[in-house]
Design an enzyme around this catalytic site. Structure first.
Site, mmCIF file in Angstrom:
data_model
loop_
_atom_site.group_PDB
_atom_site.id
_atom_site.type_symbol
_atom_site.label_atom_id
_atom_site.label_comp_id
_atom_site.label_asym_id
_atom_site.label_seq_id
_atom_site.Cartn_x
_atom_site.Cartn_y
_atom_site.Cartn_z
ATOM 1 N N GLU A 161 2.003 -0.359 -5.127
ATOM 2 C CA GLU A 161 0.950 0.630 -5.610
ATOM 3 C C GLU A 161 1.909 1.756 -5.400
ATOM 4 O O GLU A 161 2.236 2.415 -4.616
ATOM 5 C CB GLU A 161 -0.176 0.873 -4.307
ATOM 6 C CG GLU A 161 -1.083 1.980 -4.612
ATOM 7 C CD GLU A 161 -2.016 2.434 -3.678
ATOM 8 O OE1 GLU A 161 -2.963 2.698 -4.186
ATOM 9 O OE2 GLU A 161 -1.531 2.209 -2.534
ATOM 10 N N ASP A 167 0.938 -1.097 0.072
ATOM 11 C CA ASP A 167 0.041 0.056 0.099
ATOM 12 C C ASP A 167 0.853 1.114 0.071
ATOM 13 O O ASP A 167 1.832 1.409 0.740
ATOM 14 C CB ASP A 167 -0.828 0.051 1.145
ATOM 15 C CG ASP A 167 -1.936 1.298 1.546
ATOM 16 O OD1 ASP A 167 -2.501 1.278 0.463
ATOM 17 O OD2 ASP A 167 -1.422 2.004 2.301
#
Length: 681
Positions: free
Chosen positions: A360, A323
């Site tokens: 990401e 993330d």
């Protein structure tokens, strides 16, 4: 009686002959072990720890007679210079389990725990799926089975997800990506439901409390050691079904927030090592959560590597999705580094060898490294450029045909010199609209999040097909259903690794909420009744997945080019329009047609050839399809505008096309496959 350990030891609590050894790294001059009763957290005793000389601030103590599962523990540390009094009881950053969490939604009173780590993995083996064959299915452990329609015995748990493995196999996915399962506090949300005034949860879990501990409230068995065992049983069962497991890990920030947040551990142990601080000592908030982990500080770097190794070895997961991974590329001053040491160490770590690494490649401070993330030959990326191009093509936006053509062949502009599988392609994910909502709403409807409807992305390149929100108009409803089929057909015929979120294949809606992080409700859960309501879509997706498995040309590692190799009958990719060899790359084009060809995907075997065409315009288009390879003829796999039952055919049983001429309806897509003449009916 205690016996102090005087040599360096691994951080955390570890069983040793005759007892348990505790080790804590802290910049504080003094530290104490606090032993607590598991039932209520009452302090049993505090034991001063010894500072190991030359061990970088490591404090250790061994306590004889302790047995895992019979105690909880924590630490106190003396204040750093300028502080007053000892700290409150702190969590062990290396705790393998956190007790005191209670059932889902109960305010936790966290305590560190040492579970019995024994588990019989039996003949467990990682599926070892080639990257080109991977299909990633993103899901929320609780939301996947929490709805009353799920039909499982233990809804909302690891065990409940395990009951749904037959569904995953039937659908045809071979990898699940789990939203965060490291311990988090779902009650840590300052917003309330505007309709009821009740506190909203932090449902998704992107606020890690225990980086090495499984989320206890996701377990049906919350006894000591139960959450870890249940998660391991899930991983083992998924592996046995040939399904890999990826974890969505949140390493860039913690649940401590800024100095107004809860003091859990890192702030007291060594604040400047664990967090990015500005020249004035204030927290750098590059994650929009209050704090930013100082990922490339040597102390924090070692901790984050240990976290990943723990999940890889103790839980045997097959990889990680990082993330806001750009946070991990920032230096101690907050600036992006050209060569971040943490990413280099993750990529080269022998324990993590063979594990999938997916970034990401953005963060909340404006970093956008899609195609430029420091990959070291190991990191793939969530390809947001693919997402945006696919959405724009589906909506018929100017310039979208040429843009999506590049995405279709694996984004060679972004991943030159790397395999096409560096691109994880997706149209939707947990962030943003579901696929059904992408065709239903152009305005977000997030009022239930308690933030005045201002949260979430304002423009998602969505198209409501002519009406905002639900409608009884059959033409609009049919168009929306066709757009969903278009999206899946494009995704599953593109080079790269396809990913889609659980429920898109069942028409799942969040009723226009494009930031459902706080919606532990039917809005955030998968309604399994969608399987009956959207049976045609589900069947279409299953057949597209089977078609992808059957056609090697759709699963290439390399980026296809439009030049003819020696000995090939067709180039790896060729571009077309209404007539063969006449593509329209103009800004206003609404027709994309590509012929994908692999001459000999298997030594001595037949070629694999697929023709794909998509019409994003408002009117039909007449196509003349180029000739297939010699000795073959075209068969129809999919026509997204066809009547139910004929929108996609079973792989290997596609009917032959009687003519090279095809009519492509407005907002529809077509896929043909070349089959040897002898197999034609």
């Amino acid at each position: 009686m205690t016996a102090a350990t005087t040599t360096a030891a691994p951080p955390g609590a570890h069983v040793v002959p005759g007892g348990v050894r505790f080790a804590l790294r802290t910049a504080a001059p003094d530290a104490w072990l606090v032993l607590m009763r598991p039932d209520d957290g009452a302090v049993l005793r505090e034991i001063r720890m010894d500072r190991a000389p030359g061990a970088g601030g490591l404090h250790t103590v061994t306590v004889p007679g302790l047995v895992p599962g019979t105690f909880h523990y924590g630490f106190r540390v003396a204040p750093r210079p300028g502080g007053t009094g000892p700290s409150p009881v702190l969590l062990d950053p290396y705790a393998a389990e956190l007790g005191g969490g209670g059932a889902w939604g109960e305010r936790p009173a966290y305590r560190s725990a040492l579970p019995d780590g024994s588990f019989d993995w039996g003949d467990d083996r990682p599926p070892g799926i080639p990257a080109a064959d991977l299909v990633v299915y993103e899901l929320h452990v609780r939301g996947f089975t929490r709805h009353g329609s799920s039909g499982v015995a233990r809804p909302g748990t690891y065990a409940g997800l395990r009951e749904k493995i037959p569904y995953l196999r039937q659908l045809g996915v071979n990898c699940v990506e789990l939203l965060p399962v490291a311990e988090f506090d779902e009650t840590d949300n300052t917003y309330t439901d505007p309709a009821t005034g009740r506190p909203l949860p932090n449902y998704w879990g992107y606020n890690t409390v225990g980086f090495l501990a499984p989320k206890a409230a996701y377990a049906a068995d919350r006894r000591p050691g139960g959450p870890g065992r249940e998660l391991k049983e899930l991983v083992k069962a998924l592996h046995a079904a040939g399904i890999e497991v990826l974890l969505d890990v949140v390493l860039g920030h913690t649940a401590e927030g800024d100095r107004r947040g809860p003091l859990l551990s890192f702030r007291a142990l060594d604040e400047p090592a664990y967090y990015l601080l500005g020249p004035d000592g204030a927290y750098r908030n590059l994650t929009a959560t209050g704090n930013t982990v100082n990922a490339n500080h040597p102390v924090t770097r070692a901790f984050l590597l240990d976290c990943l190794r723990h999940w890889a070895t103790e839980y045997r997961v097959d990889g990680f999705r990082f993330d806001m991974a750009s946070i991990l590329a920032r230096g101690t001053d907050g600036a992006l580094l050209e060569e971040p040491p943490l990413l280099a160490e993750i990529a080269a770590d022998p324990v993590l060898a063979g594990r999938r690494l997916i970034a990401e490649a953005t963060d909340a401070a404006g970093a956008y490294q899609v195609g430029s993330f420091p990959h070291h030959g190991r990191f793939a990326e969530w390809n947001m450029r693919y997402r945006d191009a696919a959405r724009r093509l589906l909506a018929g936006r100017p310039g979208s045909v040429a843009e999506f053509a590049t995405r279709l062949v694996g984004s060679p502009d972004l991943y030159a010199g790397r395999p096409a599988t560096a691109s994880v392609n997706y149209v939707t994910c947990h962030d943003g609209y579901t696929l059904a909502d992408l065709t239903t709403y152009e305005r977000r409807r997030n009022e239930a999040n308690g933030e005045g409807g201002r949260d979430g992305v304002a423009d998602e390149d969505s198209w409501n097909c002519g009406h905002e929100g639900p409608t009884r108009n059959l033409d609009i409803r049919r168009l929306r259903e066709r757009q969903a089929r278009n999206a899946f057909l494009l995704l599953l015929t593109s080079q790269g690794v396809p990913m889609f979120p659980a429920g898109d294949e069942l028409g799942r809606t969040q009723r226009g909420n494009n930031n459902a992080y706080s919606q532990d409700s039917p809005t955030g859960w998968l309604d399994w009744a969608g399987l009956a309501r959207h049976r045609d879509l589900y069947t279409f997706v299953r057949r597209c997945l089977a078609f992808r498995r059957a056609e090697p040309v759709l699963r290439r590692e390399h980026h296809p080019v439009d030049t003819l190799p020696d000995g090939w009958s067709l180039p790896p990719v060729s571009w077309h329009g209404e007539e063969p060899g006449q593509p329209d790359w103009s800004e206003g084009s609404t027709l994309l047609a590509a012929l994908l060809h692999e001459e000999r995907p298997l030594p001595g075997g037949p070629p694999s050839t697929v023709y794909l065409a998509v019409n994003s315009g408002h009117g039909p288009r007449a196509l003349r399809v180029p000739d297939p390879p010699p000795g073959t003829r075209w068969h129809l796999f999919a026509d997204t505008a066809a009547p139910p039952g004929r929108q996609a055919h079973r792989a290997g049983a596609e009917p032959p096309c009687p003519s090279p001429h095809h009519s492509l309806a407005a907002h529809s897509a077509l896929a043909l496959v070349a089959r040897p003449l002898k197999s034609a009916l």
